[in-house]
Design a protein around this motif. Sequence first.
Motif, PDB file in Angstrom:
ATOM      1  N   THR A  23       0.858  -1.188   0.000  1.00  0.00           N
ATOM      2  CA  THR A  23       0.000   0.000   0.000  1.00  0.00           C
ATOM      3  C   THR A  23       0.886   1.227   0.000  1.00  0.00           C
ATOM      4  O   THR A  23       1.671   1.431   0.935  1.00  0.00           O
ATOM      5  CB  THR A  23      -0.891   0.034   1.278  1.00  0.00           C
ATOM      6  OG1 THR A  23      -1.611  -1.183   1.348  1.00  0.00           O
ATOM      7  CG2 THR A  23      -1.865   1.209   1.249  1.00  0.00           C
ATOM      8  N   ALA A  25       1.066   4.661   0.905  1.00  0.00           N
ATOM      9  CA  ALA A  25       0.259   5.557   1.744  1.00  0.00           C
ATOM     10  C   ALA A  25       0.604   7.019   1.487  1.00  0.00           C
ATOM     11  O   ALA A  25      -0.272   7.885   1.497  1.00  0.00           O
ATOM     12  CB  ALA A  25       0.470   5.215   3.222  1.00  0.00           C
ATOM     13  N   GLY A  46      -8.200   7.952   5.214  1.00  0.00           N
ATOM     14  CA  GLY A  46      -7.323   6.904   4.675  1.00  0.00           C
ATOM     15  C   GLY A  46      -6.269   7.405   3.708  1.00  0.00           C
ATOM     16  O   GLY A  46      -5.607   6.627   3.035  1.00  0.00           O
ATOM     17  N   CYS A  47      -6.081   8.736   3.641  1.00  0.00           N
ATOM     18  CA  CYS A  47      -5.148   9.258   2.625  1.00  0.00           C
ATOM     19  C   CYS A  47      -3.693   9.212   3.084  1.00  0.00           C
ATOM     20  O   CYS A  47      -2.789   9.475   2.304  1.00  0.00           O
ATOM     21  CB  CYS A  47      -5.539  10.677   2.212  1.00  0.00           C
ATOM     22  SG  CYS A  47      -5.074  11.942   3.397  1.00  0.00           S
ATOM     23  N   LYS A  49      -2.591  10.589   6.355  1.00  0.00           N
ATOM     24  CA  LYS A  49      -2.260  11.688   7.290  1.00  0.00           C
ATOM     25  C   LYS A  49      -1.553  11.151   8.534  1.00  0.00           C
ATOM     26  O   LYS A  49      -0.535  11.693   8.961  1.00  0.00           O
ATOM     27  CB  LYS A  49      -3.536  12.435   7.722  1.00  0.00           C
ATOM     28  CG  LYS A  49      -4.331  13.010   6.579  1.00  0.00           C
ATOM     29  CD  LYS A  49      -5.571  13.739   7.059  1.00  0.00           C
ATOM     30  CE  LYS A  49      -6.635  12.881   7.691  1.00  0.00           C
ATOM     31  NZ  LYS A  49      -7.237  11.859   6.816  1.00  0.00           N
ATOM     32  N   SER A  50      -2.129  10.080   9.114  1.00  0.00           N
ATOM     33  CA  SER A  50      -1.532   9.542  10.353  1.00  0.00           C
ATOM     34  C   SER A  50      -0.150   8.991  10.072  1.00  0.00           C
ATOM     35  O   SER A  50       0.773   9.143  10.883  1.00  0.00           O
ATOM     36  CB  SER A  50      -2.390   8.411  10.926  1.00  0.00           C
ATOM     37  OG  SER A  50      -3.649   8.890  11.220  1.00  0.00           O
TER      38      SER A  50
HETATM   39  N1  LIG Z   1       0.647  -0.632   9.588  1.00  0.00           N
HETATM   40  C1  LIG Z   1       0.045  -0.621   8.384  1.00  0.00           C
HETATM   41  N2  LIG Z   1       0.187  -1.664   7.544  1.00  0.00           N
HETATM   42  C2  LIG Z   1      -0.385  -1.656   6.320  1.00  0.00           C
HETATM   43  N3  LIG Z   1      -1.118  -0.645   5.832  1.00  0.00           N
HETATM   44  C3  LIG Z   1      -1.287   0.425   6.636  1.00  0.00           C
HETATM   45  C4  LIG Z   1      -0.721   0.498   7.944  1.00  0.00           C
HETATM   46  N4  LIG Z   1      -1.064   1.693   8.507  1.00  0.00           N
HETATM   47  C5  LIG Z   1      -1.812   2.334   7.591  1.00  0.00           C
HETATM   48  N5  LIG Z   1      -1.949   1.581   6.470  1.00  0.00           N
HETATM   49  C6  LIG Z   1      -2.665   1.953   5.247  1.00  0.00           C
HETATM   50  O1  LIG Z   1      -2.114   3.178   4.779  1.00  0.00           O
HETATM   51  C7  LIG Z   1      -3.147   4.018   4.286  1.00  0.00           C
HETATM   52  C8  LIG Z   1      -3.091   5.359   5.007  1.00  0.00           C
HETATM   53  O2  LIG Z   1      -3.464   5.160   6.372  1.00  0.00           O
HETATM   54  P1  LIG Z   1      -3.444   6.353   7.439  1.00  0.00           P
HETATM   55  O3  LIG Z   1      -3.921   5.802   8.731  1.00  0.00           O
HETATM   56  O4  LIG Z   1      -2.125   7.001   7.402  1.00  0.00           O
HETATM   57  O5  LIG Z   1      -4.517   7.339   6.792  1.00  0.00           O
HETATM   58  P2  LIG Z   1      -5.325   8.570   7.456  1.00  0.00           P
HETATM   59  O6  LIG Z   1      -5.395   9.614   6.402  1.00  0.00           O
HETATM   60  O7  LIG Z   1      -4.715   8.957   8.750  1.00  0.00           O
HETATM   61  O8  LIG Z   1      -6.738   7.908   7.688  1.00  0.00           O
HETATM   62  P3  LIG Z   1      -7.970   8.406   8.602  1.00  0.00           P
HETATM   63  O9  LIG Z   1      -8.254   9.806   8.203  1.00  0.00           O
HETATM   64  O10 LIG Z   1      -9.095   7.479   8.215  1.00  0.00           O
HETATM   65  O11 LIG Z   1      -7.533   8.259  10.033  1.00  0.00           O
HETATM   66  C9  LIG Z   1      -4.461   3.276   4.469  1.00  0.00           C
HETATM   67  O12 LIG Z   1      -4.792   2.646   3.255  1.00  0.00           O
HETATM   68  C10 LIG Z   1      -4.128   2.235   5.524  1.00  0.00           C
HETATM   69  O13 LIG Z   1      -4.897   1.089   5.352  1.00  0.00           O
END
Ligand SMILES: Nc1ncnc2c1ncn2[C@@H]1O[C@H](COP(=O)(O)OP(=O)(O)OP(=O)(O)O)[C@@H](O)[C@H]1O
Length: 277
Positions: A23, A25, A46-47, A49-50
Amino acid sequence: MAPDRAIRVEQVRKIYDTGRERTEAVSGVSFGVERGEFVAILGPSGCGKSTLLMMCGGLESTTSGRIEVDGAPMTQPRPSIGVMFQDASLLPWKTVLENILFPIRILKRPRAEYVERARSLIDMVGLHGFEDKKPHQLSGGMRQRVAICRALVYDPDILLMDEPFSALDAITRDEMGEALLDIWEQYTKTALFVTHSIREAVLLADRVLVMTRRPATIVEDIRIPFGRPRPRDIVGAPEFNEICVHLRSLIESGQGANGVGRRAGDGPVLQPGRRGA
Ligand SMILES: Nc1ncnc2c1ncn2[C@@H]1O[C@H](COP(=O)(O)OP(=O)(O)OP(=O)(O)O)[C@@H](O)[C@H]1O
């Protein structure tokens, strides 16, 4: 690197590879955060950010690119960086005061030197009288207030916050935003704040980075034209609303994937200063 640049992110990419699935990210993200600046990161769910925030805190590795904090490559968590997550994650058997002082124990600093600071933070977030309560005796908003105090007690230079108020109801969330503004006005820190709330980003931040859908890139870097101390009634100003509408349209269109983003330095899209903010 500019001496007052606290965080520098350069062409950072993150691919999660679970063996069965890859993936992407984050894709080629670059930005800087000046010392004392409050930068919000907005983007669709899910973009990435975290992931970006965790990489800035040394809690997640980068696949490529470079992150520097205070001029040094970021490879592991540092005491100069405080973090705060969506879930307050307090220790249920400890009191409010002891939860706030917990990082002091982990960092092996002298407790007595921090008790007064902990108490003044407790007062500032409106928890005076709750010092000896346990987490289960507090509301969700109160627990998040404790988490803010815990993140600030050892005086980190940088605070990374990942949707810290998203589990709260709308009214409590607004109150928490105001509590954070109060704290900011007293203890200016460098902050990177991930949120889904456009309104929260515009109320709190000096700059807002808007991310595209995954793999995340920055589509726009907009400077918020409201000064500090920030008037609490700014949320009712037409200009505030105008910025929110603009940000919403960017996020909803998901535009910019692999395209060229704008930076605050490129000149504001909205040129709000000209409207007499
Ligand atoms: N440890 C991991 N292993 C595999 N894929 C991951 C992992 N952590 C996040 N992802 C994937 O990376 C992508 C981005 O996740 P992330 O949590 O950074 O997004 P986000 O923008 O913070 O989401 P949200 O706004 O829903 O909290 C997602 O598709 C998630 O499924």
